[in-house]
Design a protein around this motif. Structure first.
Motif, PDB file in Angstrom:
ATOM      1  N   TRP A  55       0.998  -1.235   0.060  1.00  0.00           N
ATOM      2  CA  TRP A  55       0.042   0.096  -0.001  1.00  0.00           C
ATOM      3  C   TRP A  55       0.784   1.221  -0.050  1.00  0.00           C
ATOM      4  O   TRP A  55       0.515   2.271  -0.557  1.00  0.00           O
ATOM      5  CB  TRP A  55      -1.031   0.075   1.073  1.00  0.00           C
ATOM      6  N   ARG A  56       1.917   1.113   0.703  1.00  0.00           N
ATOM      7  CA  ARG A  56       2.855   2.429   0.834  1.00  0.00           C
ATOM      8  C   ARG A  56       3.324   2.832  -0.486  1.00  0.00           C
ATOM      9  O   ARG A  56       3.461   3.978  -1.041  1.00  0.00           O
ATOM     10  CB  ARG A  56       3.701   2.291   1.851  1.00  0.00           C
ATOM     11  N   THR A  57       3.914   1.928  -1.212  1.00  0.00           N
ATOM     12  CA  THR A  57       4.518   2.264  -2.534  1.00  0.00           C
ATOM     13  C   THR A  57       3.562   2.504  -3.414  1.00  0.00           C
ATOM     14  O   THR A  57       3.641   3.507  -4.305  1.00  0.00           O
ATOM     15  CB  THR A  57       5.301   0.900  -3.081  1.00  0.00           C
ATOM     16  N   ALA A  58       2.320   2.123  -3.448  1.00  0.00           N
ATOM     17  CA  ALA A  58       1.306   2.176  -4.310  1.00  0.00           C
ATOM     18  C   ALA A  58       0.773   3.721  -4.099  1.00  0.00           C
ATOM     19  O   ALA A  58       0.470   4.402  -4.945  1.00  0.00           O
ATOM     20  CB  ALA A  58       0.115   1.449  -3.987  1.00  0.00           C
ATOM     21  N   LEU A  59       0.594   4.181  -2.741  1.00  0.00           N
ATOM     22  CA  LEU A  59       0.082   5.463  -2.441  1.00  0.00           C
ATOM     23  C   LEU A  59       1.306   6.585  -2.765  1.00  0.00           C
ATOM     24  O   LEU A  59       0.875   7.633  -3.452  1.00  0.00           O
ATOM     25  CB  LEU A  59      -0.188   5.639  -1.030  1.00  0.00           C
ATOM     26  N   HIS A  60       2.512   6.306  -2.674  1.00  0.00           N
ATOM     27  CA  HIS A  60       3.576   7.314  -3.167  1.00  0.00           C
ATOM     28  C   HIS A  60       3.444   7.368  -4.614  1.00  0.00           C
ATOM     29  O   HIS A  60       3.483   8.431  -5.061  1.00  0.00           O
ATOM     30  CB  HIS A  60       4.791   6.637  -2.641  1.00  0.00           C
ATOM     31  N   ALA A  61       3.609   6.303  -5.395  1.00  0.00           N
ATOM     32  CA  ALA A  61       3.436   6.471  -6.728  1.00  0.00           C
ATOM     33  C   ALA A  61       2.104   7.202  -7.402  1.00  0.00           C
ATOM     34  O   ALA A  61       2.172   8.162  -8.126  1.00  0.00           O
ATOM     35  CB  ALA A  61       3.496   4.989  -7.555  1.00  0.00           C
ATOM     36  N   TRP A  62       1.091   6.852  -6.798  1.00  0.00           N
ATOM     37  CA  TRP A  62      -0.523   7.197  -7.157  1.00  0.00           C
ATOM     38  C   TRP A  62      -0.097   8.856  -6.824  1.00  0.00           C
ATOM     39  O   TRP A  62      -0.610   9.808  -7.647  1.00  0.00           O
ATOM     40  CB  TRP A  62      -1.395   6.716  -6.384  1.00  0.00           C
ATOM     41  N   ALA A  63       0.322   9.459  -5.747  1.00  0.00           N
ATOM     42  CA  ALA A  63      -0.051  10.646  -5.377  1.00  0.00           C
ATOM     43  C   ALA A  63       1.133  11.435  -6.223  1.00  0.00           C
ATOM     44  O   ALA A  63       0.709  12.537  -6.992  1.00  0.00           O
ATOM     45  CB  ALA A  63       0.860  10.900  -3.968  1.00  0.00           C
ATOM     46  N   ARG A  64       2.162  11.073  -6.654  1.00  0.00           N
ATOM     47  CA  ARG A  64       3.126  11.615  -7.442  1.00  0.00           C
ATOM     48  C   ARG A  64       2.350  11.826  -8.910  1.00  0.00           C
ATOM     49  O   ARG A  64       2.336  12.820  -9.780  1.00  0.00           O
ATOM     50  CB  ARG A  64       4.338  10.877  -7.646  1.00  0.00           C
ATOM     51  N   SER A  65       1.760  10.868  -9.394  1.00  0.00           N
ATOM     52  CA  SER A  65       0.988  10.602 -10.696  1.00  0.00           C
ATOM     53  C   SER A  65      -0.043  11.727 -10.403  1.00  0.00           C
ATOM     54  O   SER A  65      -0.352  12.479 -11.660  1.00  0.00           O
ATOM     55  CB  SER A  65       0.492   9.285 -11.064  1.00  0.00           C
ATOM     56  N   TYR A  66      -1.050  11.838  -9.406  1.00  0.00           N
ATOM     57  CA  TYR A  66      -2.025  12.608  -9.154  1.00  0.00           C
ATOM     58  C   TYR A  66      -1.413  14.046  -9.346  1.00  0.00           C
ATOM     59  O   TYR A  66      -2.051  14.919 -10.091  1.00  0.00           O
ATOM     60  CB  TYR A  66      -2.730  12.259  -7.897  1.00  0.00           C
ATOM     61  N   ARG A  67      -0.478  14.242  -8.536  1.00  0.00           N
ATOM     62  CA  ARG A  67       0.164  15.815  -8.580  1.00  0.00           C
ATOM     63  C   ARG A  67       0.455  16.311 -10.064  1.00  0.00           C
ATOM     64  O   ARG A  67       0.446  17.315 -10.304  1.00  0.00           O
ATOM     65  CB  ARG A  67       1.214  15.899  -7.576  1.00  0.00           C
ATOM     66  N   ALA A  68       1.039  15.276 -10.560  1.00  0.00           N
ATOM     67  CA  ALA A  68       1.715  15.542 -12.326  1.00  0.00           C
ATOM     68  C   ALA A  68       0.414  15.894 -13.103  1.00  0.00           C
ATOM     69  O   ALA A  68       0.301  16.921 -13.592  1.00  0.00           O
ATOM     70  CB  ALA A  68       2.467  14.626 -12.459  1.00  0.00           C
TER      71      ALA A  68
END
Length: 146
Positions: A15-28
């Motif tokens: 979950w942590r890696t997924a949230l990290h990658a998702w947050a960066r993609s969402y912000r982009a």
């Protein structure tokens, strides 16, 4: 919202890696379309991409073992963090006029007039620092659940 990478949730136990990658993609995605931020701040409503996003985040967290109530709050927290970071630039808020920061009044802002020149690095660094701190705190909570 269709530009946000939801494939990061294909491994729900991480979950942590997924949230990290998702947050960066969402912000982009928000950085590419900043006019959408006020609309998104109102919630997913009936927008299919926004609902898929909420479903993916919630599902990942619940499948990883988070209680449903906490998964809901974490999803909201992450959305607030990402959309909040996309609302504006911290660095751009400091005019590049050194005379605005007299040492007598602002002894620690002697270089504030240079922030705008480093806007992207400052804003990205702030986002990364905040995201890591947020996920570190969630990791501690998750360990207590186990």
């Amino acid at each position: 919202m269709g530009e946000v990478d939801l494939t990061v949730f294909d491994a729900p136990d991480d979950w942590r890696t997924a949230l990290h990658a998702w947050a960066r993609s969402y912000r982009a995605a928000l950085a590419a379309h900043p006019h959408l931020v006020p609309v998104l701040a109102q919630g997913p409503g009936r927008r299919p991409h926004a609902l898929r996003l909420a479903d993916a985040v919630f599902g990942c967290l619940v499948e990883a073992g988070w209680p449903r109530g906490q998964a809901t709050r974490i999803g909201a927290l992450m959305r607030y963090f990402v959309t909040g970071s996309a609302l504006g630039s911290f660095a751009a808020g400091f005019p590049d006029d050194a005379a605005l920061y007299p040492a007598a009044d602002y002894p620690h802002l002697g270089d504030a007039h240079r922030l705008a020149d480093h806007r992207r690095a400052v804003d990205e660094g702030a986002f990364d620092t905040g995201l890591d701190a947020l996920l570190d705190g969630l990791e501690l909570r998750y360990r207590r659940l186990r």
